[in-house]
Design an enzyme around this catalytic site. Structure first.
Site: not given
Length: 487
Positions: A174, A215
């Site tokens: 992430h 991301c």
């Protein structure tokens, strides 16, 4: 006359030196012809060549839990490619929590796949750092070669690079504005940048190539990574967008999660599909980047840093298969497919997976109730996170009303370029939130709400001194909920 004599003497000297060098090289070449064959092409030609240097590979899956299955699957797949390409185990360093292969939810215990009906990519993977050892502190020590600090942790392996060595770093997890995640802590862009500077200053590499799947991965390098230090970063997404999981929903079958990440799966399937040694040797980093950028349409694959490296062969970082040594019947690790991949934003993989399970017809009443409760609880925790961070935002703009036009709204922050001097402020605010409210690393959902706090620090790098006092007020009741694993 004197000039002519000097010229003739110089020619004689040069000719003599040339003859000596020629004879020496001939002698070396002749001797080499009689050296017994001991090892295949791998070590001598492409990995530990005296002139070409060594190849070092660092593979990192920075998450844990079944919801993040795809991260460990990507890294295991990358490991198989690297090994098949001839990089020796001692030059590969792998960080992976290792809680997926034997997870109770795994329909095929002891295995991990990276595409529907794919081959097991977990078998044979040597994991150097697992469990609690997977953290940002260890990662930075590994890439900077701090062997002393790592000697009692995991296998203790670090990059022991030199001025001729090439380093490939593949990080999957992430991320958010200026941050990459680990299970229990965060890696900030300035910390990674400082580590790369340390490596450069101590001549620990000739070139570094990074493939980053997360991301907003581009925010780790945009306006930060220098273009003249032999470091190139290819990211799955730009500074302001999410990356995407793939082989999700129905394509994941009984796994009920995404089997891979779109950028990672794309570049690795493309590599697996190469059938000739020649094509592998000729494939440049920029060629690989262009193929990934063309095939990954949900986000923008980006490239940052020293563009001179783009013309290097990808094989000079990750090796290449020696087809003459492979059986004719050998199959690639994975096969590229023209079928559309079911994709889901990395931010919503968990929610989509639970909804997919609920939509099935094989669940018992108790299983359906359990999943519904899980989804409901996750949404409640989201509301608590949003309320706490939004309250903090409101207090800041109330105290500094002139700043709101620069930073933007809580849910729609402005797009501001990061700078290295804003990170002490940014880190201070986020550390205070983790300390007083809930762990940001442990709650991936919260990462998507942090851009506004980065903006505060871009506009005023001393604002943390005021913000820290407001954090405790905004989160005074939230710690009792023990918020964790909110997606």
């Amino acid at each position: 006359m004197l000039l002519i004599i000097i010229y003739l003497c110089t020619v004689c000297v040069i000719t003599g030196v040339f003859s000596f060098v020629s004879l020496t090289l001939f002698a070396i070449g002749s001797a080499a012809l009689h050296v017994p064959y001991r090892k295949p092409w791998i070590d001598s030609e492409t990995v530990n060549s005296f002139f070409g240097g060594k190849k070092w590979v660092v593979l990192v899956a920075g998450s844990d839990g079944w919801n993040n299955y795809r991260h460990q699957a990507d890294i295991c797949h990358a490991y198989q490619i690297i090994r098949e390409n001839g990089i020796p185990k001692e030059n590969i360093i792998t960080m992976m929590v290792d809680d997926i292969a034997n997870n109770p939810r795994n329909p095929t215990p002891g295995t991990i796949i990276n595409q529907p009906n794919g081959t097991d990519v977990y078998k044979g993977v040597v994991i150097d750092y697992k469990g609690m050892d997977v953290n940002s502190t260890n990662f930075l020590k590994i890439i900077t070669g701090d062997k002393k600090a790592m000697q009692s942790i995991g296998t203790g392996k670090v990059i022991e690079g030199g001025p001729h060595d090439k380093v490939f770093i593949n990080f999957v997890d992430h991320g958010t504005t200026g941050i990459l995640g680990f299970p229990d802590d965060l890696l900030y862009a300035d910390e990674l940048n400082d580590a790369l500077k340390t490596m450069h200053a101590s001549a620990r590499y000739k070139m570094v190539l990074m493939y980053i799947e997360a991301c907003k991965a581009g925010s780790m390098f945009d306006g930060i990574l220098l273009d003249n230090t032999g470091v190139l970063a290819v990211t799955a997404s730009g500074p302001r967008e999410n990356s995407f999981g793939c082989y999700c929903r129905s394509q994941s079958g009984p796994y009920n999660t995404c089997l891979g990440d779109l950028f990672s799966v794309t570049w690795m399937e493309n590599w697996d599909a190469l059938v000739s040694e020649s094509s592998e040797k000729k494939r440049t980093v920029f060629f690989d980047f262009n193929e990934a950028r063309t095939n990954v349409t949900e986000s923008n694959v980006m490239v940052y840093g020293d563009f001179r490296m783009g013309h290097e062969k990808l094989s000079s970082f990750i090796g290449y298969k020696n087809h003459s040594k492979k059986p004719a019947s050998a199959k690639p690790i994975m096969t590229a497919t023209n079928k559309p991949k079911n994709t889901v934003s990395s931010r919503t993989v968990h929610e989509n997976s639970v909804q997919q399970e609920l939509a099935g017809h094989k669940l018992s009443v108790s299983e359906r109730h359990h999943l519904s409760t899980e989804l409901h609880l996750n949404n409640e925790m989201r509301l608590i996170i949003d309320k706490a961070l939004r309250t903090l935002y409101s207090k800041i703009v109330k105290a500094r009303p002139e700043i709101i036009s620069k930073v933007g709204d809580f849910y729609e922050p402005n797009h501001l370029e990061l700078s290295l001097d804003m990170f002490p402020c940014y880190r201070s605010i986020l550390n205070k939130i983790t300390e007083s409210c809930f762990s940001l690393a442990r709650n991936p959902y919260a990462l998507d709400r942090l851009t506004i706090f980065a903006n505060f620090c871009v506009v005023d790098k001393h604002i943390h001194q005021m913000v820290e006092k407001l954090v405790s007020e905004s989160c005074s009741n939230d710690h009792k909920f023990n918020i964790k694993n909110v997606y």
